[in-house]
Design a protein around this motif. Sequence first.
Motif, PDB file in Angstrom:
ATOM      1  N   PRO A 180       0.819  -1.233   0.000  1.00  0.00           N
ATOM      2  CA  PRO A 180       0.000   0.000   0.000  1.00  0.00           C
ATOM      3  C   PRO A 180       0.843   1.269   0.000  1.00  0.00           C
ATOM      4  O   PRO A 180       0.477   2.262  -0.646  1.00  0.00           O
ATOM      5  CB  PRO A 180      -0.829  -0.123   1.287  1.00  0.00           C
ATOM      6  CG  PRO A 180      -0.856  -1.586   1.588  1.00  0.00           C
ATOM      7  CD  PRO A 180       0.471  -2.114   1.138  1.00  0.00           C
ATOM      8  N   TYR A 181       1.961   1.245   0.722  1.00  0.00           N
ATOM      9  CA  TYR A 181       2.834   2.423   0.773  1.00  0.00           C
ATOM     10  C   TYR A 181       3.384   2.734  -0.622  1.00  0.00           C
ATOM     11  O   TYR A 181       3.354   3.890  -1.072  1.00  0.00           O
ATOM     12  CB  TYR A 181       3.983   2.179   1.748  1.00  0.00           C
ATOM     13  CG  TYR A 181       4.944   3.340   1.876  1.00  0.00           C
ATOM     14  CD1 TYR A 181       4.683   4.390   2.747  1.00  0.00           C
ATOM     15  CD2 TYR A 181       6.112   3.388   1.114  1.00  0.00           C
ATOM     16  CE1 TYR A 181       5.554   5.470   2.856  1.00  0.00           C
ATOM     17  CE2 TYR A 181       6.992   4.458   1.214  1.00  0.00           C
ATOM     18  CZ  TYR A 181       6.706   5.489   2.087  1.00  0.00           C
ATOM     19  OH  TYR A 181       7.584   6.551   2.177  1.00  0.00           O
ATOM     20  N   LEU A 182       3.879   1.693  -1.308  1.00  0.00           N
ATOM     21  CA  LEU A 182       4.436   1.908  -2.647  1.00  0.00           C
ATOM     22  C   LEU A 182       3.350   2.348  -3.627  1.00  0.00           C
ATOM     23  O   LEU A 182       3.589   3.228  -4.472  1.00  0.00           O
ATOM     24  CB  LEU A 182       5.105   0.626  -3.139  1.00  0.00           C
ATOM     25  CG  LEU A 182       6.317   0.136  -2.350  1.00  0.00           C
ATOM     26  CD1 LEU A 182       6.857  -1.167  -2.951  1.00  0.00           C
ATOM     27  CD2 LEU A 182       7.418   1.187  -2.307  1.00  0.00           C
ATOM     28  N   ALA A 183       2.167   1.750  -3.532  1.00  0.00           N
ATOM     29  CA  ALA A 183       1.073   2.131  -4.427  1.00  0.00           C
ATOM     30  C   ALA A 183       0.707   3.606  -4.236  1.00  0.00           C
ATOM     31  O   ALA A 183       0.474   4.329  -5.216  1.00  0.00           O
ATOM     32  CB  ALA A 183      -0.136   1.235  -4.189  1.00  0.00           C
ATOM     33  N   ASP A 184       0.669   4.051  -2.993  1.00  0.00           N
ATOM     34  CA  ASP A 184       0.362   5.462  -2.729  1.00  0.00           C
ATOM     35  C   ASP A 184       1.426   6.380  -3.322  1.00  0.00           C
ATOM     36  O   ASP A 184       1.114   7.437  -3.878  1.00  0.00           O
ATOM     37  CB  ASP A 184       0.250   5.708  -1.224  1.00  0.00           C
ATOM     38  CG  ASP A 184      -1.022   5.131  -0.625  1.00  0.00           C
ATOM     39  OD1 ASP A 184      -1.942   4.788  -1.394  1.00  0.00           O
ATOM     40  OD2 ASP A 184      -1.078   5.004   0.615  1.00  0.00           O
ATOM     41  N   ARG A 185       2.693   5.979  -3.202  1.00  0.00           N
ATOM     42  CA  ARG A 185       3.772   6.812  -3.741  1.00  0.00           C
ATOM     43  C   ARG A 185       3.657   6.894  -5.279  1.00  0.00           C
ATOM     44  O   ARG A 185       3.937   7.936  -5.870  1.00  0.00           O
ATOM     45  CB  ARG A 185       5.136   6.245  -3.338  1.00  0.00           C
ATOM     46  CG  ARG A 185       5.409   6.177  -1.850  1.00  0.00           C
ATOM     47  CD  ARG A 185       5.538   7.544  -1.190  1.00  0.00           C
ATOM     48  NE  ARG A 185       4.264   8.191  -0.936  1.00  0.00           N
ATOM     49  CZ  ARG A 185       3.410   7.855   0.044  1.00  0.00           C
ATOM     50  NH1 ARG A 185       3.715   6.841   0.859  1.00  0.00           N
ATOM     51  NH2 ARG A 185       2.301   8.501   0.203  1.00  0.00           N
ATOM     52  N   LEU A 186       3.271   5.787  -5.908  1.00  0.00           N
ATOM     53  CA  LEU A 186       3.116   5.800  -7.365  1.00  0.00           C
ATOM     54  C   LEU A 186       1.970   6.717  -7.777  1.00  0.00           C
ATOM     55  O   LEU A 186       2.086   7.464  -8.756  1.00  0.00           O
ATOM     56  CB  LEU A 186       2.881   4.385  -7.890  1.00  0.00           C
ATOM     57  CG  LEU A 186       4.110   3.468  -7.915  1.00  0.00           C
ATOM     58  CD1 LEU A 186       3.701   2.044  -8.239  1.00  0.00           C
ATOM     59  CD2 LEU A 186       5.141   3.962  -8.930  1.00  0.00           C
ATOM     60  N   ARG A 187       0.881   6.666  -7.053  1.00  0.00           N
ATOM     61  CA  ARG A 187      -0.265   7.517  -7.393  1.00  0.00           C
ATOM     62  C   ARG A 187       0.081   8.997  -7.247  1.00  0.00           C
ATOM     63  O   ARG A 187      -0.593   9.857  -7.820  1.00  0.00           O
ATOM     64  CB  ARG A 187      -1.464   7.141  -6.532  1.00  0.00           C
ATOM     65  CG  ARG A 187      -1.998   5.723  -6.834  1.00  0.00           C
ATOM     66  CD  ARG A 187      -3.273   5.423  -6.076  1.00  0.00           C
ATOM     67  NE  ARG A 187      -3.729   4.070  -6.353  1.00  0.00           N
ATOM     68  CZ  ARG A 187      -3.565   3.028  -5.533  1.00  0.00           C
ATOM     69  NH1 ARG A 187      -2.946   3.219  -4.352  1.00  0.00           N
ATOM     70  NH2 ARG A 187      -3.996   1.836  -5.848  1.00  0.00           N
ATOM     71  N   GLU A 188       1.127   9.277  -6.472  1.00  0.00           N
ATOM     72  CA  GLU A 188       1.621  10.657  -6.352  1.00  0.00           C
ATOM     73  C   GLU A 188       2.607  11.007  -7.461  1.00  0.00           C
ATOM     74  O   GLU A 188       3.119  12.127  -7.506  1.00  0.00           O
ATOM     75  CB  GLU A 188       2.293  10.843  -4.992  1.00  0.00           C
ATOM     76  CG  GLU A 188       1.349  10.714  -3.805  1.00  0.00           C
ATOM     77  CD  GLU A 188       2.093  10.639  -2.475  1.00  0.00           C
ATOM     78  OE1 GLU A 188       3.350  10.617  -2.507  1.00  0.00           O
ATOM     79  OE2 GLU A 188       1.433  10.595  -1.434  1.00  0.00           O
ATOM     80  N   GLY A 189       2.897  10.031  -8.351  1.00  0.00           N
ATOM     81  CA  GLY A 189       3.794  10.282  -9.470  1.00  0.00           C
ATOM     82  C   GLY A 189       5.247   9.998  -9.193  1.00  0.00           C
ATOM     83  O   GLY A 189       6.123  10.441  -9.948  1.00  0.00           O
ATOM     84  N   ASN A 190       5.545   9.243  -8.124  1.00  0.00           N
ATOM     85  CA  ASN A 190       6.922   8.998  -7.736  1.00  0.00           C
ATOM     86  C   ASN A 190       7.579   7.878  -8.535  1.00  0.00           C
ATOM     87  O   ASN A 190       6.930   7.160  -9.306  1.00  0.00           O
ATOM     88  CB  ASN A 190       6.983   8.653  -6.238  1.00  0.00           C
ATOM     89  CG  ASN A 190       6.806   9.876  -5.360  1.00  0.00           C
ATOM     90  OD1 ASN A 190       7.651  10.764  -5.334  1.00  0.00           O
ATOM     91  ND2 ASN A 190       5.699   9.939  -4.640  1.00  0.00           N
ATOM     92  N   LEU A 191       8.879   7.714  -8.283  1.00  0.00           N
ATOM     93  CA  LEU A 191       9.697   6.677  -8.914  1.00  0.00           C
ATOM     94  C   LEU A 191       9.991   5.589  -7.889  1.00  0.00           C
ATOM     95  O   LEU A 191      10.554   5.863  -6.828  1.00  0.00           O
ATOM     96  CB  LEU A 191      11.003   7.289  -9.436  1.00  0.00           C
ATOM     97  CG  LEU A 191      12.124   6.336  -9.876  1.00  0.00           C
ATOM     98  CD1 LEU A 191      11.652   5.435 -11.012  1.00  0.00           C
ATOM     99  CD2 LEU A 191      13.347   7.142 -10.309  1.00  0.00           C
ATOM    100  N   ILE A 192       9.602   4.356  -8.215  1.00  0.00           N
ATOM    101  CA  ILE A 192       9.851   3.194  -7.363  1.00  0.00           C
ATOM    102  C   ILE A 192      10.865   2.300  -8.065  1.00  0.00           C
ATOM    103  O   ILE A 192      10.687   1.956  -9.232  1.00  0.00           O
ATOM    104  CB  ILE A 192       8.560   2.380  -7.110  1.00  0.00           C
ATOM    105  CG1 ILE A 192       7.425   3.264  -6.602  1.00  0.00           C
ATOM    106  CG2 ILE A 192       8.845   1.218  -6.160  1.00  0.00           C
ATOM    107  CD1 ILE A 192       7.605   3.794  -5.228  1.00  0.00           C
ATOM    108  N   ALA A 193      11.928   1.921  -7.376  1.00  0.00           N
ATOM    109  CA  ALA A 193      12.919   1.000  -7.926  1.00  0.00           C
ATOM    110  C   ALA A 193      12.938  -0.267  -7.065  1.00  0.00           C
ATOM    111  O   ALA A 193      13.099  -0.191  -5.844  1.00  0.00           O
ATOM    112  CB  ALA A 193      14.303   1.647  -7.950  1.00  0.00           C
ATOM    113  N   LEU A 194      12.763  -1.418  -7.707  1.00  0.00           N
ATOM    114  CA  LEU A 194      12.693  -2.683  -6.983  1.00  0.00           C
ATOM    115  C   LEU A 194      13.560  -3.735  -7.667  1.00  0.00           C
ATOM    116  O   LEU A 194      13.539  -3.860  -8.902  1.00  0.00           O
ATOM    117  CB  LEU A 194      11.249  -3.201  -6.937  1.00  0.00           C
ATOM    118  CG  LEU A 194      10.205  -2.319  -6.239  1.00  0.00           C
ATOM    119  CD1 LEU A 194       8.810  -2.900  -6.453  1.00  0.00           C
ATOM    120  CD2 LEU A 194      10.515  -2.194  -4.755  1.00  0.00           C
TER     121      LEU A 194
END
Length: 276
Positions: A180-194
């Motif tokens: 949920p934390y990562l999904a929220d960050r994506l909805r804010e337009g952020n960059l996720i690296a995994l």
Amino acid sequence: MSALMDQITTLGFGAGWAVVKRMPDRTANATFERLADASWARRGPSVQRLESNIRRVVGPDVTEAELRVLSKQAMRSYLRYWCDAFRLPGWSRERIVESISVIDDHHLADGLATGRGVVVALPHMGNWDHAGAWATLAHSHVVTVAERLKPEELYEKFLAYRRSLGMDVIPLTGGEPVFPYLADRLREGNLIALLGDRDLSNSGVPVQFFGAKAKMPAGPAALAVDTGAVLLTASLYLEDDRNWLRFQPPVEVPQEGERSRRIFRTTQLVANNFED
């Protein structure tokens, strides 16, 4: 004995960050290359497993001599990662950006410009810490997840290290729910690296990888399916004594069908890109 070994391990990494980052470049790189060659020459279980994996990638016709050359190069690349990891906190912003060569980073820029957020799935290659620090400085704040290490003190050191490079790092376990934390960050337009090639949850997605069955984490695909974020893959490698980062075109996430099927199909596409 376990507590003593944990303390020794923590002290060893602390010494690495304190001492190695003060070495001249040539001295540090040569030292870690010698360590790599010594480990490779012993041909212990880890090197044997490495050569088994390399054989699967390059094909059964590879000769033993060719295999040994490749495994030696791989060990040098792996130890170079640790050398750079100990030294990165002491690098200036200019050095972080200028000492990595990036190919096709327009895929990242274009993805961020959509405002939908970007998930970058990485394999265990090259220096992902350097790539994350570069992305934070050149494009956008990077959010990522860290495997919880033992001892706890060492884990905290790694968190502090990656955060010092500008990354937002959350623990895989023992903290707030990750997805949920990562999904929220994506909805804010952020960059996720995994890191997306090693399943740590025992609930990974089965894929075909170099002609064999493997399991890869569902996270990158699931985040893209659930949030509509752009999904990219990238490769990292050491070449000509320099870190390189190459982005591939966006993964075409299926838009129709059951969620689980879309995640499975997308994860296979990620595996295909990792093969390339």
